[in-house]
Design an enzyme around this catalytic site. Structure first.
Site, short mmCIF file in Angstrom:
data_model
loop_
_atom_site.label_atom_id
_atom_site.label_comp_id
_atom_site.label_asym_id
_atom_site.label_seq_id
_atom_site.Cartn_x
_atom_site.Cartn_y
_atom_site.Cartn_z
N LYS A 30 0.85 -1.20 0.00
CA LYS A 30 0.00 0.00 0.00
C LYS A 30 0.88 1.25 0.00
O LYS A 30 0.67 2.17 -0.78
CB LYS A 30 -0.87 0.01 1.25
CG LYS A 30 -1.56 1.33 1.53
CD LYS A 30 -2.47 1.30 2.73
CE LYS A 30 -1.79 1.58 4.02
NZ LYS A 30 -1.48 2.99 4.26
N ASN A 31 1.92 1.26 0.84
CA ASN A 31 2.73 2.47 1.02
C ASN A 31 3.77 2.68 -0.06
O ASN A 31 4.52 3.65 -0.02
CB ASN A 31 3.35 2.49 2.42
CG ASN A 31 2.28 2.67 3.48
OD1 ASN A 31 1.13 3.00 3.17
ND2 ASN A 31 2.63 2.45 4.72
N CYS A 125 -5.37 11.49 12.61
CA CYS A 125 -6.13 10.25 12.67
C CYS A 125 -5.96 9.75 14.10
O CYS A 125 -5.38 10.43 14.93
CB CYS A 125 -5.64 9.26 11.63
SG CYS A 125 -3.99 8.70 11.99
N ARG A 130 -0.51 14.00 13.29
CA ARG A 130 -0.01 13.76 11.93
C ARG A 130 0.11 15.08 11.14
O ARG A 130 -0.50 15.27 10.11
CB ARG A 130 -0.89 12.77 11.18
CG ARG A 130 -1.29 11.54 11.96
CD ARG A 130 -0.43 10.32 11.85
NE ARG A 130 0.11 9.92 10.61
CZ ARG A 130 -0.34 8.90 9.87
NH1 ARG A 130 -1.43 8.28 10.23
NH2 ARG A 130 0.27 8.56 8.76
N PRO A 131 0.83 16.06 11.65
CA PRO A 131 0.96 17.33 10.93
C PRO A 131 1.72 17.14 9.61
O PRO A 131 2.36 16.11 9.40
CB PRO A 131 1.77 18.19 11.89
CG PRO A 131 2.50 17.24 12.73
CD PRO A 131 1.64 16.02 12.86
N ASP A 133 3.61 19.89 8.54
CA ASP A 133 4.42 21.12 8.56
C ASP A 133 5.78 20.95 7.88
O ASP A 133 6.27 21.85 7.19
CB ASP A 133 4.61 21.61 10.00
CG ASP A 133 5.21 20.52 10.89
OD1 ASP A 133 4.76 19.35 10.78
OD2 ASP A 133 6.14 20.80 11.66
N ASP A 315 4.49 0.24 12.19
CA ASP A 315 3.30 -0.38 11.61
C ASP A 315 3.16 -1.85 11.98
O ASP A 315 2.14 -2.47 11.66
CB ASP A 315 3.33 -0.25 10.08
CG ASP A 315 3.10 1.19 9.66
OD1 ASP A 315 3.30 1.50 8.48
OD2 ASP A 315 2.75 2.00 10.53
N ILE A 337 7.44 6.67 17.33
CA ILE A 337 7.10 7.43 16.13
C ILE A 337 5.83 8.25 16.31
O ILE A 337 5.80 9.43 16.02
CB ILE A 337 6.94 6.49 14.90
CG1 ILE A 337 8.20 5.65 14.72
CG2 ILE A 337 6.58 7.26 13.65
CD1 ILE A 337 9.43 6.42 14.23
N ARG A 407 -8.58 -0.85 4.50
CA ARG A 407 -7.75 0.20 3.91
C ARG A 407 -6.37 -0.35 3.56
O ARG A 407 -5.70 0.14 2.67
CB ARG A 407 -7.60 1.37 4.91
CG ARG A 407 -8.87 2.18 5.09
CD ARG A 407 -8.57 3.43 5.90
NE ARG A 407 -7.35 4.03 5.41
CZ ARG A 407 -6.48 4.69 6.20
NH1 ARG A 407 -6.71 4.82 7.48
NH2 ARG A 407 -5.38 5.21 5.69
#
Ligand code: EPZ
Length: 432
Positions: A30-31, A125, A130-131, A133, A315, A337, A407
């Site tokens: 997926k990633n 989420c 989860r910025p 910036d 993950d 993380i 997902r």
């Protein structure tokens, strides 16, 4: 009469304790698929992506590219063609971005090729704020004018982006990918220091180089990109999903190694395989890209810290917590993380696990067995941890909010049923 708001909730019901055996095939990552699809924005020529996983997030990214004006054609089960038709809009609308944060990956390519982009600010989420910036400040450094108004990132670079030295104060996977895609059509050279080293970052660089990009150093902390005028089409195969692979390695270990795994990317899971060995679980290659799992009778508790690649991936943290919840002794998992990635702890406790969280560390005291209960999925990888727990628990487990699972895990129900699992999906009305 007070009007109650109702919502329809889908759940997955699992009959636990049934021995699983057989072979499972790992799908495309997926990633990797998500940044690779975003990279198709960088050319008006056809891109063919093979080994595409059939996932909700991939569908969302397809919807986003169609919204922009790309035609997406299914050439075979897992092969899709992406081709720019017309450019209807350079907007990534809220209703799509709010479904998938990774939509931010269209910002870099849109800006570098079309010099303009309007992308909804991705919400946080459940695992953290989860910025983005770091993405935005890097693009500003490359000459973009960035404003955030009414929940949208408005980015403009009328004279094109300029190469720059981007030093990420925090290692960011999609941040590195976004800047790589911004830099390939920028004027001059971009150097990214403190870059992410994930296999998916390396795979994106490989695809971009096949399109004519000039990139060196991918996979290390310093990536050099020389901007070019134009990129051309290519064909690219999505790499196997190392997180799905690690998830099934944990499942196999809990079923006495009776599950072999095809397309297991050994080279991306060296550190994970080392931790499995410390627990007493061995990943044994049995042929090209296929592995078997062997395990000691008595498994040992371990201490795990999540870190950026090539160390232990965040993950896989929840899935390993399920494994360690039935390993005698006290293990610990420290999540470095994300600031809030322990929502699966209270859910595992409902299944009988004995876990205490202090600051960023969960201390897991192994119990003899888990017992079925009603739980909820709290994020994509935690939902996989709940499924594993439900499969080993005694009795029936119901996992609500199961959409998280779809997902990131392709056809997971079928894959598990093929191994002998007894599971079904249904829906109920739930008052809000
Ligand atoms: C990628 O997310 C993955 N998603 C995540 O996988 C994965 O958990 C994460 O990397 C870490 O490995 C995709 O690749 C699509 P980060 P990403 O930017 O890029 C902070 C899954 O389950 N940060 O590497 O969004 C951030 O808050 C998903 O498949 C900033 O502060 O993660 C986090 O604490 C979940 N500012 C840390 O850096 C920024 O601008 C690492 O985040 C960007 C990030």
């Amino acid at each position: 009469m007070i009007k109650q708001n109702l919502e329809i909730v889908e759940y997955l019901e699992i009959e636990g304790g049934i021995p699983l055996r057989g072979t499972v095939e790992i799908s495309g990552a997926k990633n990797a698929a998500l940044p690779n699809m975003a990279a198709t924005l960088l050319t008006d020529e056809e891109i063919i992506l093979e080994n595409m996983p059939n996932l909700l997030d991939v569908k969302t990214m397809k919807d986003l590219l169609s919204f922009v004006g790309f035609s997406i054609e299914k050439l075979s089960e897992k092969t899709f063609s992406f081709k720019q038709k017309t450019i209807n809009s350079l907007v990534a609308p809220y209703e799509l971005v709010s479904k998938m944060r990774a939509s931010i990956l269209v910002l870099g390519p849109m800006l570098s090729r079309f010099k303009h982009a309007k992308v909804a600010l991705p919400g946080g989420c459940s695992i953290g704020t989860r910025p983005v910036d770091l993405h935005l400040s890097a693009l500003e450094k490359m000459g973009a004018d960035i404003k955030v108004e009414h929940g949208y990132i408005i980015a403009k670079a009328p004279n094109g982006l300029k190469g720059a030295h981007i030093n990420f104060e925090k290692i960011t996977v999609t941040g590195t990918e976004n800047i790589m895609m911004a830099a390939v059509l920028a004027e001059g050279e971009t150097v990214i220091t403190n870059a992410a080293r994930e296999p998916e970052v390396v795979d994106l660089a490989k695809m971009l180089k096949k399109m004519g990009a000039k990139i060196e150093g991918e996979g290390t902390s310093t990536i050099y990109i020389k901007g070019v005028k134009k990129l051309h089409g290519t064909k690219h195969r999505i790499i196997p999903d190392r997180i799905e692979a690690g998830t099934f390695a944990v499942l196999s270990a809990l079923f006495d190694g009776n599950i072999t795994i095809k397309n297991y990317p050994l080279e991306y899971l060296e550190f994970v395989n080392k931790r499995l060995e410390e627990i007493g679980v061995y990943v044994i290659p049995i042929g090209k890209d296929e592995i078997a799992i062997k395990r000691k009778k008595k498994l040992k508790p371990v201490d795990i810290e999540t870190k950026e690649y090539p160390y232990f991936p965040t993950d896989l943290q929840a899935q390993f917590m399920t494994l360690l919840s039935v390993v005698d002794g006290v293990s610990s998992i420290t999540e470095n993380i994300f600031e809030n990635r322990f929502m699966h702890v209270p859910e595992l406790e409902r299944l009988g696990a004995d876990i205490k969280v202090k600051d960023k560390t969960a201390y897991i005291r192994g119990v003899k067995k888990l017992t079925g209960a009603e739980v909820k999925a709290t994020d994509l990888r935690a939902s996989a941890a709940m499924v594993i727990a439900g499969l080993i628990a005694e009795g029936t487990t119901r996992i609500y909010d199961i959409y998280h699972l779809d997902r990131g895990y392709e056809n997971i129900d079928e894959k598990l049923k093929k191994l002998g699992a007894k599971l079904r999906r249904d829906m109920i009305e739930r008052t809000l």
